[in-house]
Design a protein around this motif. Structure first.
Motif, PDB file in Angstrom:
ATOM      1  N   LEU A   1      -4.111  11.368  -3.136  1.00  0.00           N
ATOM      2  CA  LEU A   1      -4.150   9.908  -3.015  1.00  0.00           C
ATOM      3  C   LEU A   1      -4.762   9.284  -4.268  1.00  0.00           C
ATOM      4  O   LEU A   1      -4.204   8.331  -4.842  1.00  0.00           O
ATOM      5  CB  LEU A   1      -4.964   9.512  -1.778  1.00  0.00           C
ATOM      6  CG  LEU A   1      -5.267   8.014  -1.636  1.00  0.00           C
ATOM      7  CD1 LEU A   1      -4.002   7.239  -1.300  1.00  0.00           C
ATOM      8  CD2 LEU A   1      -6.333   7.771  -0.564  1.00  0.00           C
ATOM      9  N   PHE A   2      -5.896   9.815  -4.706  1.00  0.00           N
ATOM     10  CA  PHE A   2      -6.598   9.255  -5.867  1.00  0.00           C
ATOM     11  C   PHE A   2      -5.735   9.384  -7.124  1.00  0.00           C
ATOM     12  O   PHE A   2      -5.604   8.443  -7.915  1.00  0.00           O
ATOM     13  CB  PHE A   2      -7.944   9.961  -6.046  1.00  0.00           C
ATOM     14  CG  PHE A   2      -8.776   9.441  -7.182  1.00  0.00           C
ATOM     15  CD1 PHE A   2      -8.937   8.073  -7.383  1.00  0.00           C
ATOM     16  CD2 PHE A   2      -9.392  10.316  -8.076  1.00  0.00           C
ATOM     17  CE1 PHE A   2      -9.705   7.583  -8.436  1.00  0.00           C
ATOM     18  CE2 PHE A   2     -10.162   9.834  -9.128  1.00  0.00           C
ATOM     19  CZ  PHE A   2     -10.312   8.473  -9.309  1.00  0.00           C
ATOM     20  N   GLN A   3      -5.124  10.538  -7.285  1.00  0.00           N
ATOM     21  CA  GLN A   3      -4.307  10.786  -8.482  1.00  0.00           C
ATOM     22  C   GLN A   3      -3.088   9.857  -8.523  1.00  0.00           C
ATOM     23  O   GLN A   3      -2.772   9.257  -9.552  1.00  0.00           O
ATOM     24  CB  GLN A   3      -3.874  12.258  -8.492  1.00  0.00           C
ATOM     25  CG  GLN A   3      -3.020  12.642  -9.692  1.00  0.00           C
ATOM     26  CD  GLN A   3      -1.582  12.881  -9.303  1.00  0.00           C
ATOM     27  OE1 GLN A   3      -1.305  13.430  -8.256  1.00  0.00           O
ATOM     28  NE2 GLN A   3      -0.665  12.463 -10.160  1.00  0.00           N
ATOM     29  N   ARG A   4      -2.418   9.694  -7.364  1.00  0.00           N
ATOM     30  CA  ARG A   4      -1.200   8.887  -7.327  1.00  0.00           C
ATOM     31  C   ARG A   4      -1.493   7.393  -7.534  1.00  0.00           C
ATOM     32  O   ARG A   4      -0.686   6.677  -8.117  1.00  0.00           O
ATOM     33  CB  ARG A   4      -0.483   9.075  -5.978  1.00  0.00           C
ATOM     34  CG  ARG A   4       0.154  10.431  -5.780  1.00  0.00           C
ATOM     35  CD  ARG A   4       1.416  10.621  -6.616  1.00  0.00           C
ATOM     36  NE  ARG A   4       2.486   9.714  -6.248  1.00  0.00           N
ATOM     37  CZ  ARG A   4       3.347   9.914  -5.261  1.00  0.00           C
ATOM     38  NH1 ARG A   4       3.259  11.029  -4.529  1.00  0.00           N
ATOM     39  NH2 ARG A   4       4.299   9.048  -5.008  1.00  0.00           N
ATOM     40  N   THR A   5      -2.633   6.923  -7.015  1.00  0.00           N
ATOM     41  CA  THR A   5      -2.909   5.475  -7.083  1.00  0.00           C
ATOM     42  C   THR A   5      -3.635   5.065  -8.363  1.00  0.00           C
ATOM     43  O   THR A   5      -3.481   3.934  -8.819  1.00  0.00           O
ATOM     44  CB  THR A   5      -3.762   5.011  -5.886  1.00  0.00           C
ATOM     45  OG1 THR A   5      -4.968   5.793  -5.858  1.00  0.00           O
ATOM     46  CG2 THR A   5      -3.015   5.182  -4.577  1.00  0.00           C
TER      47      THR A   5
ATOM     48  N   LEU B   1       0.847  -1.199   0.000  1.00  0.00           N
ATOM     49  CA  LEU B   1       0.000   0.000   0.000  1.00  0.00           C
ATOM     50  C   LEU B   1       0.882   1.249   0.000  1.00  0.00           C
ATOM     51  O   LEU B   1       0.424   2.334   0.333  1.00  0.00           O
ATOM     52  CB  LEU B   1      -0.945  -0.007   1.212  1.00  0.00           C
ATOM     53  CG  LEU B   1      -2.122  -0.978   1.092  1.00  0.00           C
ATOM     54  CD1 LEU B   1      -2.918  -1.040   2.379  1.00  0.00           C
ATOM     55  CD2 LEU B   1      -3.047  -0.585  -0.063  1.00  0.00           C
ATOM     56  N   GLU B   2       2.148   1.072  -0.367  1.00  0.00           N
ATOM     57  CA  GLU B   2       3.053   2.211  -0.463  1.00  0.00           C
ATOM     58  C   GLU B   2       2.640   3.047  -1.678  1.00  0.00           C
ATOM     59  O   GLU B   2       2.681   2.559  -2.818  1.00  0.00           O
ATOM     60  CB  GLU B   2       4.495   1.716  -0.605  1.00  0.00           C
ATOM     61  CG  GLU B   2       5.514   2.755  -0.179  1.00  0.00           C
ATOM     62  CD  GLU B   2       6.934   2.203  -0.197  1.00  0.00           C
ATOM     63  OE1 GLU B   2       7.849   3.019  -0.253  1.00  0.00           O
ATOM     64  OE2 GLU B   2       7.092   0.960  -0.155  1.00  0.00           O
ATOM     65  N   ILE B   3       2.217   4.276  -1.441  1.00  0.00           N
ATOM     66  CA  ILE B   3       1.566   5.074  -2.477  1.00  0.00           C
ATOM     67  C   ILE B   3       2.468   5.273  -3.691  1.00  0.00           C
ATOM     68  O   ILE B   3       2.009   5.203  -4.838  1.00  0.00           O
ATOM     69  CB  ILE B   3       1.105   6.431  -1.888  1.00  0.00           C
ATOM     70  CG1 ILE B   3       0.015   6.181  -0.823  1.00  0.00           C
ATOM     71  CG2 ILE B   3       0.561   7.350  -2.983  1.00  0.00           C
ATOM     72  CD1 ILE B   3      -0.326   7.371   0.029  1.00  0.00           C
ATOM     73  N   LYS B   4       3.772   5.469  -3.474  1.00  0.00           N
ATOM     74  CA  LYS B   4       4.657   5.751  -4.612  1.00  0.00           C
ATOM     75  C   LYS B   4       4.846   4.543  -5.531  1.00  0.00           C
ATOM     76  O   LYS B   4       5.257   4.687  -6.684  1.00  0.00           O
ATOM     77  CB  LYS B   4       6.015   6.259  -4.111  1.00  0.00           C
ATOM     78  CG  LYS B   4       6.873   5.233  -3.395  1.00  0.00           C
ATOM     79  CD  LYS B   4       8.180   5.852  -2.927  1.00  0.00           C
ATOM     80  CE  LYS B   4       9.048   4.814  -2.210  1.00  0.00           C
ATOM     81  NZ  LYS B   4      10.283   5.430  -1.666  1.00  0.00           N
TER      82      LYS B   4
END
Length: 509
Positions: free
Chosen positions: A443-447, A365-368
């Motif tokens: 969060l939404f954009q990165r994932t 669940l690491e966003i990057k």
């Protein structure tokens, strides 16, 4: 309603009966049987809850209904008293709604190390504790149910949690146990100082009226610690991100959707009506800490690299709006708090469901490391998008009606509360909604946007939403949209009871 006195005890203890059947009569190896019994038990409890909703007199939601009042522990003056009114009914409904969805999700999502028998039994025991807390009308009975939820959640985190599960479980247990110790001391003090001495929550607002202002301030302080740690309010929140991050998906959903509400419900049901004058004096403290929580939680989200930890910090921020509404102590604020609890339960519960399913697919669940979900699993990506929009308070979705009225309530708090301070808090809280938009859209954009990370580009495990996920998530999605368009479905139930309470204790407007 003497012919209906059996309804609430059966509703409360039916999940416990189901758990006992699983533990005593069904062998460990019969995994399918355990899943079926747990699902049927939760659905039967929900069906009985539908009967309560159908038989509830909405024109008199300020009155306790389905009341049961039996002798229980006469030695200490405690009775077995249960009842529901417009304040507890929405939260009872939330509990009965969430648990079957968790059971459906668990049909093919039992976390490692397996053992559906123990895992599902703990969820059913949790359900008994949660329902009991919302229907109890005796302080000792309330405390018993309030504490019942502690051990099942401790084991869920400690056995089925992540790599640091033991640390998170012990931290959760010690924090909440410390708050509970102060809370029971306050309950005992209320009993001994009330006239006549009673634990009956229906009689205590009158019986406790003679408690001196000094004693009332200290007693309220004990309740404030007990309920505030459970909410959790800043600065008692530090157990929550660890517990959420390490808990299995089902544990995170139940913790976010219902368990956090036990604390804020305790303020509305017990602390405010029994000690209204002390509540007024504590209101600035609660309001200031609530707004610090809103801003601190939002800034904490912006600093997170793990998706579950980000959602956990967002809970600190969103529950700050609930506590701001409670601190304003007026009709709008307390209605906003009750609605905010229901909305937060649906939205954040759904976010944790999505996070759990993403962890199963990506093993992180690491966003990057995430990205491109709208390409690989578009349905999952769009459900995450809807959840983030609801969480940031977009008008037309449920989150808006938890935050906007709470901010509005702070403009004109109850008489005797510092108006200038609360108007300042209102402005700061409004800025918190801007920060919420920032971290949730990030969060939404990165994932979900962009192209999939090379690490997962050709991974066959990245499947879209499964059947059990659709079945368990669709009711929550519908609830978020329907309550966003028709907030009166909750506020219409709670408002007469809230107005009766604020009028009786002089909170007003």
């Amino acid at each position: 309603m003497s012919d209906q006195t059996w309804v609430l005890p059966l509703l409360t203890f039916l999940p416990l009966i189901g758990a006992l059947v699983m533990m005593v009569l069904v062998p460990n190896e019969a995994e399918s049987a355990h899943k079926l019994i747990a699902l049927i038990t939760s659905l039967a409890t929900a069906a009985l809850g539908v009967a309560v909703f159908a038989g509830f007199n909405y024109d008199a939601s300020q009155d306790l209904q389905f009341v049961v009042d039996q002798s229980w522990i006469p030695r200490i003056g405690s009775r077995f008293i249960m009842g529901v009114d417009g304040i507890s009914l929405p939260l009872l409904g939330l509990t009965l709604f969430i648990v079957p969805l968790v059971m459906i999700y668990s049909l093919d999502h039992i976390p490692s190390p397996g053992n559906p028998k123990a895992f599902l039994s703990l969820i059913l025991i949790l359900e008994t504790g949660m329902i009991g807390t919302f229907v109890a009308q005796d302080l000792i009975l309330f405390f018993v149910f309030f504490e019942i939820v502690l051990l099942p959640m401790y084991f869920m985190i400690g056995v089925w949690g992540g790599p640091k599960r033991q640390y998170a479980a012990i931290k959760f247990f010690l924090y909440t146990l410390f708050g509970s110790a102060l809370m029971i001391v306050s309950f005992i003090a209320v009993y001994f100082l009330s006239d006549p001495q009673t634990f009956d929550m229906r009689a205590l607002p009158t019986a406790a009226a003679g408690i001196s202002s000094g004693a009332a301030l200290w007693i309220f302080g004990g309740m404030f610690m007990g309920f505030g740690i459970k909410v959790p309010m800043f600065p008692f929140h530090t157990w929550l991100p660890d517990a959420h991050t390490q808990a299995p998906t089902q544990g995170s959903v139940i913790l976010a959707a219902v368990l956090l509400k036990l604390g804020s419900y305790g303020f509305i049901r017990i602390a405010l009506p029994i000690l209204p004058d002390a509540a007024r004096q504590w209101a600035p403290v609660i309001g200031v800490l609530a707004v610090i929580g809103i801003i601190y939680g939002a800034l904490g989200c912006l600093a997170q690299t793990d998706m579950k930890r980000l959602i956990a910090f967002s809970s600190v921020s969103h529950m700050g709006f609930v506590m701001l509404g409670i601190a304003a102590m007026n009709d709008i604020g307390i209605n906003a708090a009750i609605f905010g609890m229901v909305a937060h339960g649906l939205i954040t519960g759904l976010l944790f469901f999505i996070a759990g399913s993403m962890k199963e697919r990506y093993h992180t669940l690491e966003i990057k490391r995430l990205g491109g979900m709208l390409i690989q699993a578009p349905k999952l990506g769009w459900i995450l998008g809807l959840s983030t929009m609801a969480s940031l308070g977009l008008p037309g979705l449920a989150g808006f009606w938890g935050e906007f009225p709470a901010i509005l309530a702070a403009y004109s708090p109850a008489p005797g509360i510092n108006e200038g301070l609360f108007r300042t808090l209102m402005v700061i809280a409004a800025l918190g909604t801007v920060l919420a938009a920032g971290y949730l859209l990030w969060l939404f954009q990165r994932t979900s946007f962009g192209v999939p990370n090379k690490e997962f580009e050709k991974d066959p495990e990245i499947a879209d939403v499964s059947v059990t996920e659709w079945v368990s998530w669709t009711p929550m999605i519908i609830g978020i949209v329907v309550l966003g368009v028709l907030p009166a479905l909750v506020m219409g139930i709670s408002n007469p009871a809230v107005e009766a309470m604020t009028t009786a204790f002089g909170f007003g407007g």
